[in-house]
Design an enzyme around this catalytic site. Structure first.
Site, PDB file in Angstrom:
ATOM      1  CG  ASP A 214      -6.212   3.716   6.939  1.00 53.14           C
ATOM      2  OD1 ASP A 214      -6.336   3.286   8.099  1.00 53.14           O
ATOM      3  OD2 ASP A 214      -5.150   4.185   6.501  1.00 53.14           O
TER       4      ASP A 214
ATOM      5  CD  GLU B  28      -4.116   3.924  10.607  1.00 53.78           C
ATOM      6  OE1 GLU B  28      -3.127   3.873  11.352  1.00 53.78           O
ATOM      7  OE2 GLU B  28      -4.079   3.752   9.365  1.00 53.78           O
TER       8      GLU B  28
ATOM      9  CG  ASP C 177      -0.283  -0.130   2.530  1.00 51.44           C
ATOM     10  OD1 ASP C 177       0.104   0.911   3.104  1.00 51.44           O
ATOM     11  OD2 ASP C 177      -0.145  -1.261   3.032  1.00 51.44           O
TER      12      ASP C 177
END
Length: 297
Positions: A177, A179, A88
């Site tokens: 994403d 987090e 990524d």
């Protein structure tokens, strides 16, 4: 003459004092830890506490709030579990030679497209098509900022700015994403109930826009802390788990029983990319990866 000499001496001493102070300040700035350059050609920073809005990348919040999950000297890749390799990337990788990346055995990549509702990765429009033409199965990811706007709003922003999907045999579904907050409080100031609602809203709008289930990237610690180990997405979204280790399989967040993608190191290397790059692997064969890309059973 004596008076002029005295005045000149005083001025010279003042100049010297100011210069010395400026030199000391410059030295302090240069020595300050965690400073992050804004230039896209620099490698991913290993310390991230000075990140500015827009500079987040996969694992940035994990580094800050949870610390490294692997020890110095460990190999970049577990050797006991062979599967499909990927990476990524974001602006931090700078210019990428995607043909070299594919020739190095990398079969898939997720590329940062957006963050919140006001940031587009400046390298996305180059990386996304170039990965495709090099034969890398690629997708886009969105760095979530749940404290900035609703999940619905951010899903719209993502889908409209690179996070869409097409059945062309080389496009993966988009990634949420979600987090630890690299800019502040770990859970963005949301309760576990509010966070679950935010994620559900993002998922629902993204699916309405693209027909695809969004992939969820997260770490076990963050998910368990900020969603309360919620199992509400386990049957909806493929899991991309961040667990930097040389073990043969990752630790999973509570609520999930299987992983689809595993980010196993944040300090990997790949031909065609200068500096560090996250290394990932797909839990299955290339045929299953293509099935994920094409939304087929």
């Amino acid at each position: 003459m004596p008076i002029r000499t005295s005045r000149f001496s005083r001025v010279r001493r003042r100049v010297a004092t100011v210069a010395g102070a400026l030199g000391a300040i410059s030295a302090m700035v240069l020595a300050t830890p965690n400073a992050v350059s804004a230039t896209s050609e620099n490698p991913v920073p290993t310390t991230t506490k000075s990140l500015k809005p827009g500079q987040a990348f996969m694992g940035a919040g994990t580094m800050i709030h949870e610390g490294p999950q692997r020890t110095t000297g460990e190999a970049d890749s577990p050797t006991t579990y062979a599967t499909v390799e990927g990476i990524d990337v974001s602006r931090w990788q700078g210019s990428i030679n995607w043909t070299s990346v594919r020739n190095a055995g990398i079969q898939f990549a997720w590329i940062k497209a957006t963050e919140g509702t006001s940031y587009k990765d400046p390298n996305f429009n180059t990386n996304y098509p170039n990965a495709y033409y090099a034969g890398v199965i690629r997708g886009a990811y969105h760095f979530a900022l749940p404290n900035a706007s609703s999940g619905t709003t951010q899903a719209d922003y993502f889908a409209s700015n690179g996070g869409g999907w097409s059945a062309d045999n080389l496009t993966l579904p988009g990634v949420l994403d979600i987090e630890s907050n690299p800019y502040g409080a770990q859970c963005y100031g949301l309760s576990t109930t509010q966070m679950r609602t935010w994620i559900s809203d993002f998922y629902n709008r993204y699916k309405a826009r693209t027909t695809r289930d969004v992939v969820i990237y997260t770490s076990p610690s963050w998910w368990n802390t900020c969603t309360g180990g919620w199992n509400g997405m386990a049957t909806k979204s493929p899991l991309w788990v961040a667990h930097w280790t040389t073990a043969s399989s990752p630790t999973l967040p509570t609520g999930f029983s299987v992983w689809t993608v595993w980010q196993y190191t944040s300090t990997g290397s790949v031909s065609g990319i200068s500096g560090n790059v996250d290394r990932d692997r797909f839990n299955g064969t290339r045929d299953r990866l293509l099935a994920l890309a094409n939304n087929t059973p």
